[in-house]
Design an enzyme around this catalytic site. Sequence first.
Site, PDB file in Angstrom:
ATOM      1  N   ASP A  35      -5.602   3.176   7.603  1.00 14.61           N
ATOM      2  CA  ASP A  35      -7.016   2.777   7.591  1.00 14.61           C
ATOM      3  C   ASP A  35      -7.252   1.285   7.779  1.00 14.61           C
ATOM      4  O   ASP A  35      -8.332   0.886   8.205  1.00 14.61           O
ATOM      5  CB  ASP A  35      -7.633   3.151   6.227  1.00 14.61           C
ATOM      6  CG  ASP A  35      -8.193   4.554   6.220  1.00 14.61           C
ATOM      7  OD1 ASP A  35      -7.844   5.344   7.110  1.00 14.61           O
ATOM      8  OD2 ASP A  35      -8.986   4.860   5.296  1.00 14.61           O
ATOM      9  N   GLY A  49       0.823  -1.218   0.000  1.00 10.09           N
ATOM     10  CA  GLY A  49       0.000   0.000   0.000  1.00 10.09           C
ATOM     11  C   GLY A  49       0.851   1.259   0.000  1.00 10.09           C
ATOM     12  O   GLY A  49       1.675   1.464   0.878  1.00 10.09           O
ATOM     13  N   GLU A  97     -18.806  17.086   1.595  1.00  4.76           N
ATOM     14  CA  GLU A  97     -17.908  17.730   0.626  1.00  4.76           C
ATOM     15  C   GLU A  97     -18.380  17.477  -0.804  1.00  4.76           C
ATOM     16  O   GLU A  97     -18.383  18.385  -1.637  1.00  4.76           O
ATOM     17  CB  GLU A  97     -16.468  17.244   0.841  1.00  4.76           C
ATOM     18  CG  GLU A  97     -15.880  17.796   2.143  1.00  4.76           C
ATOM     19  CD  GLU A  97     -14.405  17.494   2.348  1.00  4.76           C
ATOM     20  OE1 GLU A  97     -13.713  18.333   2.951  1.00  4.76           O
ATOM     21  OE2 GLU A  97     -13.926  16.435   1.919  1.00  4.76           O
ATOM     22  N   GLY A 142      -0.340   4.472   0.121  1.00  3.75           N
ATOM     23  CA  GLY A 142      -1.099   5.650   0.551  1.00  3.75           C
ATOM     24  C   GLY A 142      -0.279   6.449   1.551  1.00  3.75           C
ATOM     25  O   GLY A 142       0.947   6.295   1.640  1.00  3.75           O
ATOM     26  N   PHE A 143      -0.980   7.277   2.338  1.00  8.20           N
ATOM     27  CA  PHE A 143      -0.270   8.100   3.334  1.00  8.20           C
ATOM     28  C   PHE A 143       0.586   7.225   4.260  1.00  8.20           C
ATOM     29  O   PHE A 143       1.736   7.536   4.556  1.00  8.20           O
ATOM     30  CB  PHE A 143      -1.268   8.856   4.210  1.00  8.20           C
ATOM     31  CG  PHE A 143      -1.989   9.959   3.502  1.00  8.20           C
ATOM     32  CD1 PHE A 143      -1.297  11.033   2.959  1.00  8.20           C
ATOM     33  CD2 PHE A 143      -3.374   9.940   3.397  1.00  8.20           C
ATOM     34  CE1 PHE A 143      -1.973  12.060   2.321  1.00  8.20           C
ATOM     35  CE2 PHE A 143      -4.052  10.968   2.749  1.00  8.20           C
ATOM     36  CZ  PHE A 143      -3.352  12.016   2.216  1.00  8.20           C
ATOM     37  N   VAL A 166      -1.740  -7.317  -4.345  1.00  5.43           N
ATOM     38  CA  VAL A 166      -1.471  -8.402  -3.404  1.00  5.43           C
ATOM     39  C   VAL A 166      -2.761  -9.172  -3.147  1.00  5.43           C
ATOM     40  O   VAL A 166      -3.784  -8.580  -2.789  1.00  5.43           O
ATOM     41  CB  VAL A 166      -0.884  -7.839  -2.089  1.00  5.43           C
ATOM     42  CG1 VAL A 166      -0.844  -8.916  -1.010  1.00  5.43           C
ATOM     43  CG2 VAL A 166       0.508  -7.268  -2.352  1.00  5.43           C
TER      44      VAL A 166
HETATM   45  C1  LIG Z   1     -13.371  10.933  -0.246  1.00  9.49           C
HETATM   46  C2  LIG Z   1     -12.498  10.934   0.989  1.00  9.49           C
HETATM   47  C3  LIG Z   1     -12.241  12.128   1.669  1.00  9.49           C
HETATM   48  C4  LIG Z   1     -11.419  12.140   2.791  1.00  9.49           C
HETATM   49  N1  LIG Z   1     -11.161  13.320   3.419  1.00  9.49           N
HETATM   50  C5  LIG Z   1     -10.293  13.346   4.454  1.00  9.49           C
HETATM   51  C6  LIG Z   1      -9.930  14.583   5.069  1.00  9.49           C
HETATM   52  O1  LIG Z   1     -10.415  15.654   4.682  1.00  9.49           O
HETATM   53  N2  LIG Z   1      -9.041  14.549   6.080  1.00  9.49           N
HETATM   54  C7  LIG Z   1      -8.470  13.374   6.516  1.00  9.49           C
HETATM   55  O2  LIG Z   1      -7.624  13.397   7.435  1.00  9.49           O
HETATM   56  N3  LIG Z   1      -8.793  12.203   5.960  1.00  9.49           N
HETATM   57  C8  LIG Z   1      -9.686  12.160   4.949  1.00  9.49           C
HETATM   58  N4  LIG Z   1     -10.018  10.964   4.366  1.00  9.49           N
HETATM   59  C9  LIG Z   1      -9.440   9.734   4.921  1.00  9.49           C
HETATM   60  C10 LIG Z   1      -8.028   9.513   4.398  1.00  9.49           C
HETATM   61  O3  LIG Z   1      -7.984   9.711   3.008  1.00  9.49           O
HETATM   62  C11 LIG Z   1      -7.593   8.092   4.749  1.00  9.49           C
HETATM   63  O4  LIG Z   1      -7.684   7.954   6.158  1.00  9.49           O
HETATM   64  C12 LIG Z   1      -6.168   7.822   4.301  1.00  9.49           C
HETATM   65  O5  LIG Z   1      -6.057   7.948   2.901  1.00  9.49           O
HETATM   66  C13 LIG Z   1      -5.734   6.427   4.717  1.00  9.49           C
HETATM   67  O6  LIG Z   1      -4.426   6.242   4.289  1.00  9.49           O
HETATM   68  P1  LIG Z   1      -3.843   4.772   4.108  1.00  9.49           P
HETATM   69  O7  LIG Z   1      -2.425   4.947   3.683  1.00  9.49           O
HETATM   70  O8  LIG Z   1      -4.141   3.965   5.297  1.00  9.49           O
HETATM   71  O9  LIG Z   1      -4.706   4.143   2.948  1.00  9.49           O
HETATM   72  P2  LIG Z   1      -4.935   4.630   1.443  1.00  9.49           P
HETATM   73  O10 LIG Z   1      -4.645   6.064   1.272  1.00  9.49           O
HETATM   74  O11 LIG Z   1      -6.277   4.114   1.086  1.00  9.49           O
HETATM   75  O12 LIG Z   1      -3.847   3.824   0.633  1.00  9.49           O
HETATM   76  C14 LIG Z   1      -3.947   2.440   0.511  1.00  9.49           C
HETATM   77  C15 LIG Z   1      -3.158   2.016  -0.707  1.00  9.49           C
HETATM   78  O13 LIG Z   1      -3.110   0.590  -0.722  1.00  9.49           O
HETATM   79  C16 LIG Z   1      -3.278   0.134  -2.041  1.00  9.49           C
HETATM   80  N5  LIG Z   1      -3.819  -1.221  -1.970  1.00  9.49           N
HETATM   81  C17 LIG Z   1      -4.997  -1.609  -1.420  1.00  9.49           C
HETATM   82  N6  LIG Z   1      -5.135  -2.940  -1.533  1.00  9.49           N
HETATM   83  C18 LIG Z   1      -4.038  -3.382  -2.166  1.00  9.49           C
HETATM   84  C19 LIG Z   1      -3.616  -4.671  -2.585  1.00  9.49           C
HETATM   85  N7  LIG Z   1      -4.347  -5.768  -2.364  1.00  9.49           N
HETATM   86  N8  LIG Z   1      -2.435  -4.786  -3.237  1.00  9.49           N
HETATM   87  C20 LIG Z   1      -1.669  -3.685  -3.456  1.00  9.49           C
HETATM   88  N9  LIG Z   1      -2.021  -2.448  -3.096  1.00  9.49           N
HETATM   89  C21 LIG Z   1      -3.196  -2.303  -2.451  1.00  9.49           C
HETATM   90  C22 LIG Z   1      -4.229   1.150  -2.663  1.00  9.49           C
HETATM   91  O14 LIG Z   1      -4.087   1.173  -4.072  1.00  9.49           O
HETATM   92  C23 LIG Z   1      -3.773   2.454  -2.022  1.00  9.49           C
HETATM   93  O15 LIG Z   1      -2.807   3.107  -2.799  1.00  9.49           O
HETATM   94  C24 LIG Z   1     -10.848  10.928   3.249  1.00  9.49           C
HETATM   95  C25 LIG Z   1     -11.109   9.726   2.570  1.00  9.49           C
HETATM   96  C26 LIG Z   1     -11.916   9.732   1.449  1.00  9.49           C
HETATM   97  C27 LIG Z   1     -12.163   8.423   0.729  1.00  9.49           C
END
Ligand SMILES: Cc1cc2nc3c(=O)[nH]c(=O)nc-3n(C[C@H](O)[C@H](O)[C@H](O)COP(=O)(O)OP(=O)(O)OC[C@H]3O[C@@H](n4cnc5c(N)ncnc54)[C@H](O)[C@@H]3O)c2cc1C
Length: 438
Positions: free
Chosen positions: A302, A14, A173, A16-17, A83
């Site tokens: 998340d 992953g 939003e 993401g952030f 994955v």
């Molecule tokens: C529409 C929306 C608005 C939001 N607004 C806010 C806000 O204003 N403020 C705030 O603080 N938070 C906000 N959030 C929440 C925030 O975006 C999430 O909490 C944050 O992105 C989580 O980060 P993460 O790295 O855990 O997961 P993610 O950012 O979801 O990254 C997960 C990554 O894992 C990858 N992945 C998933 N499954 C697999 C797999 N099987 N194999 C390989 N790769 C995989 C995905 O492609 C993705 O790139 C918002 C969320 C959404 C959906």
Amino acid sequence: MTASDTPTRVVIVGGGFAGVACARGVSKRHDVAVTLIDSNDYHQFQPLLYQVATSMLAARDIAYPLRRIAADVDGFEAKRGEVVAVDPTARSVTTRTGETYQGDYLVLAAGSQPSFFGTPGAEHSFPLYSLDDAERLRTRVIQAFEEADRDPSLIDRGAIDFVIVGGGPTGVEVAGALAEMIATTMAYEFPAFASRATVHLVNHGKELLSMFADKGHAYAARILQKDGVDLRLGVGVTEIGPGHVTLSDGSTILTRCVIWGGGLKAAPIAEAAGLPLGKGGRIDVRADLTVDGFPGVLAVGDVANIPHGKDKLHPQLGSVALQSGHAAAETIGARIDGRTPKSFSYLDKGTMAMIGRGAAVAQVPPGIELHGKVAFAAWLGVHAALMTGGSNRVDAFKSWAEDFFGKERAPQPLDRSGTPRMQWEDDAVVEATAGGEA
Ligand SMILES: Cc1cc2nc3c(=O)[nH]c(=O)nc-3n(C[C@H](O)[C@H](O)[C@H](O)COP(=O)(O)OP(=O)(O)OC[C@H]3O[C@@H](n4cnc5c(N)ncnc54)[C@H](O)[C@@H]3O)c2cc1C
């Protein structure tokens, strides 16, 4: 490290952030090699997906190539792959195309997916969790106006009624941004009938943005109503059917486009990993972000239930994801050095939601709530600061300025990639090809 030493291998799922923060943190050490795997080739800025869906930003403004992030850091490589299998004992993962990656540490940072809570027909709604989702929704909105132009009788059957499920930050939003897109861009491009379009926001609870104080709920409701949004509060969506949604009070809204902001659960690999799961199907972790019984496996962002004190959990927020990614890197570093890892400690820098042009709500510690232009300015600053890549920041600021001062949003043509889109027709679900020819 001498030439004969083997670096500690860290595999992260992953980008993401959480995943990127962990990769950056841990690869600061010269004795670590990191492989980050993501099903996409880019890191996306999820909090701004709704702006892509409503033509405020272009996709490239909120996506940044993971390989570029990795290229700037020694000992960090990015791989594209979905994955599908996780072996926590071996700390290895396998992708859909058969590659296996094994590490001394495995970090699961795969984020969330929409949770439909068993609502019949909800799988035909438009979630907003990936760049693909955002582009698909934008295409659907534009397509709906094209259909109404071709056959105005469809307007009375809900062709340009948009139903948003959920009154949290995502729903609010999207509602604000979509109402503004209709009042500006669509009114300019479809002057004959755009004023007949309606955005409906359905929320189970009686208040919008429940995480804010009462003034924030009332402010959000006032701004949305001023923009013409039809608020249906205190009712849930019980069914999404062909051409309509049914609400828990028995009423229906005719629509061909339902946007799901109703809830999230862990990404599918959480279950596939066979690790202990808790609320939302998320992986339960200890205070140092490792999984009980698997000291080499960590879960962050998340996808994880991260303890907050004795009996609370941290919410699914970008800031929690980012900070837990940094903390996971520290836990791994401590383990390599033979130190006891620290417990994760979250620094709350505030929560905010943008409701429309110059309108936002922000809650900053210690419990101060801001509304209106000041909150909007804070929102702009925080989101620009969090974006990856200088060019993304510049492009986003340019678009926000154009949106703020301009009459209509940047032109966003229909996506003609040919990707099949699900959409509701009057009495059947049909596969329609993007491009408005349905
Ligand atoms: C529409 C929306 C608005 C939001 N607004 C806010 C806000 O204003 N403020 C705030 O603080 N938070 C906000 N959030 C929440 C925030 O975006 C999430 O909490 C944050 O992105 C989580 O980060 P993460 O790295 O855990 O997961 P993610 O950012 O979801 O990254 C997960 C990554 O894992 C990858 N992945 C998933 N499954 C697999 C797999 N099987 N194999 C390989 N790769 C995989 C995905 O492609 C993705 O790139 C918002 C969320 C959404 C959906």
